[in-house]
Enzyme design. Structure first.
Site, PDB file in Angstrom:
ATOM      1  N   HIS A   1     -71.351 -52.246  20.426  1.00 52.97           N
ATOM      2  CA  HIS A   1     -71.201 -53.642  19.992  1.00 52.97           C
ATOM      3  C   HIS A   1     -71.491 -54.605  21.158  1.00 52.97           C
ATOM      4  CE1 HIS A   1     -69.811 -55.284  16.150  1.00 52.97           C
ATOM      5  NE2 HIS A   1     -69.574 -56.380  16.837  1.00 52.97           N
TER       6      HIS A   1
ATOM      7  N   ASP B   1     -72.873 -61.242  18.033  1.00 52.93           N
ATOM      8  CA  ASP B   1     -73.258 -61.232  16.624  1.00 52.93           C
ATOM      9  C   ASP B   1     -74.569 -60.467  16.475  1.00 52.93           C
ATOM     10  OD1 ASP B   1     -72.968 -61.949  13.906  1.00 52.93           O
ATOM     11  OD2 ASP B   1     -74.312 -63.662  14.149  1.00 52.93           O
TER      12      ASP B   1
ATOM     13  N   GLY C   1     -74.846 -55.072  13.811  1.00 53.73           N
ATOM     14  CA  GLY C   1     -75.165 -54.249  12.655  1.00 53.73           C
ATOM     15  C   GLY C   1     -76.636 -54.336  12.291  1.00 53.73           C
TER      16      GLY C   1
ATOM     17  N   TYR D   1     -69.357 -49.646   5.384  1.00 54.65           N
ATOM     18  CA  TYR D   1     -68.317 -50.117   6.302  1.00 54.65           C
ATOM     19  C   TYR D   1     -67.141 -49.145   6.377  1.00 54.65           C
ATOM     20  CZ  TYR D   1     -70.762 -54.536   6.784  1.00 54.65           C
ATOM     21  OH  TYR D   1     -71.707 -55.492   7.076  1.00 54.65           O
TER      22      TYR D   1
END
Length: 191
Positions: free
Chosen positions: A78, A82, A85, A119
């Site tokens: 991560h 933003d 994904g 998810y």
């Protein structure tokens, strides 16, 4: 801005508002699904990721497995405020497109179609003992038999046998629509 916070763009996140967490729910009632590694280790983690990413697909279990692992690996680091994904799905599709003679196959589109399960499976893979077999199995069974055959460079019959073995193990089940474009959904863990 995202959720009232300024987003850093074009470079790794800083964690200026605390640890990077993947959350859902309304303000004050958030559920934390995942806490990413601290910003201080991002350079080292991304160097390790790119070193692994540049290995041959055969060293990683083949293109479909490397695609699944790359997606999970990147989204778990991560590195950005933003878009993690989206970038992970692009990297996964890029790996699948690298096979000689293959046309582009969009795993990203399949993952978006199965968003809730996607998810949920990500969250399971990012917690516990770090055994990602369930994630890889789920990821690979997001494909139709034809797409499985295309990605794995095998016949439709072989793809069908592969998927039927997974069904016997209690992993996926056929979606209700059926027919030529039958796809499969995960129903449980490998027995």
């Amino acid at each position: 801005m995202s959720g009232g916070y300024k987003i850093t763009t074009g470079r790794y996140r800083f964690d200026e508002y605390g640890p990077m967490c993947v959350v859902s729910g309304s303000m004050g009632k958030e559920t934390v699904h995942y806490t990413a590694p601290p910003a201080a280790v991002l350079d080292a983690e991304m160097d390790r990721f790119f070193s692994w990413f540049n290995e041959s697909a055969s060293a990683c279990g083949g293109y479909p497995v490397k695609s699944a692992v790359a997606h999970l690996y990147f989204v778990s680091i991560h590195p950005f405020d933003d878009g993690n994904g989206r970038l992970a799905r692009i990297l996964a599709d890029m790996i699948l497109s690298q096979r000689e003679g293959d046309c582009l196959f969009s795993m990203s589109a399949r993952l978006q179609k199965n968003r809730n399960a996607y998810y949920a499976e990500l969250e399971k893979a990012q917690h516990g003992d770090l055994n990602i077999t369930g994630w890889i199995t789920w990821y690979l069974t997001c494909m139709t038999t034809a797409k499985w055959a295309q990605v794995c460079t095998c016949s439709q019959d072989t793809a069908s046998r592969d998927i039927n073995q997974l069904i016997k193990a209690g992993v996926p089940e056929k979606e209700a629509a059926g027919g030529r474009s039958t796809s499969y959904e995960i129903v449980g863990k490998v027995k």
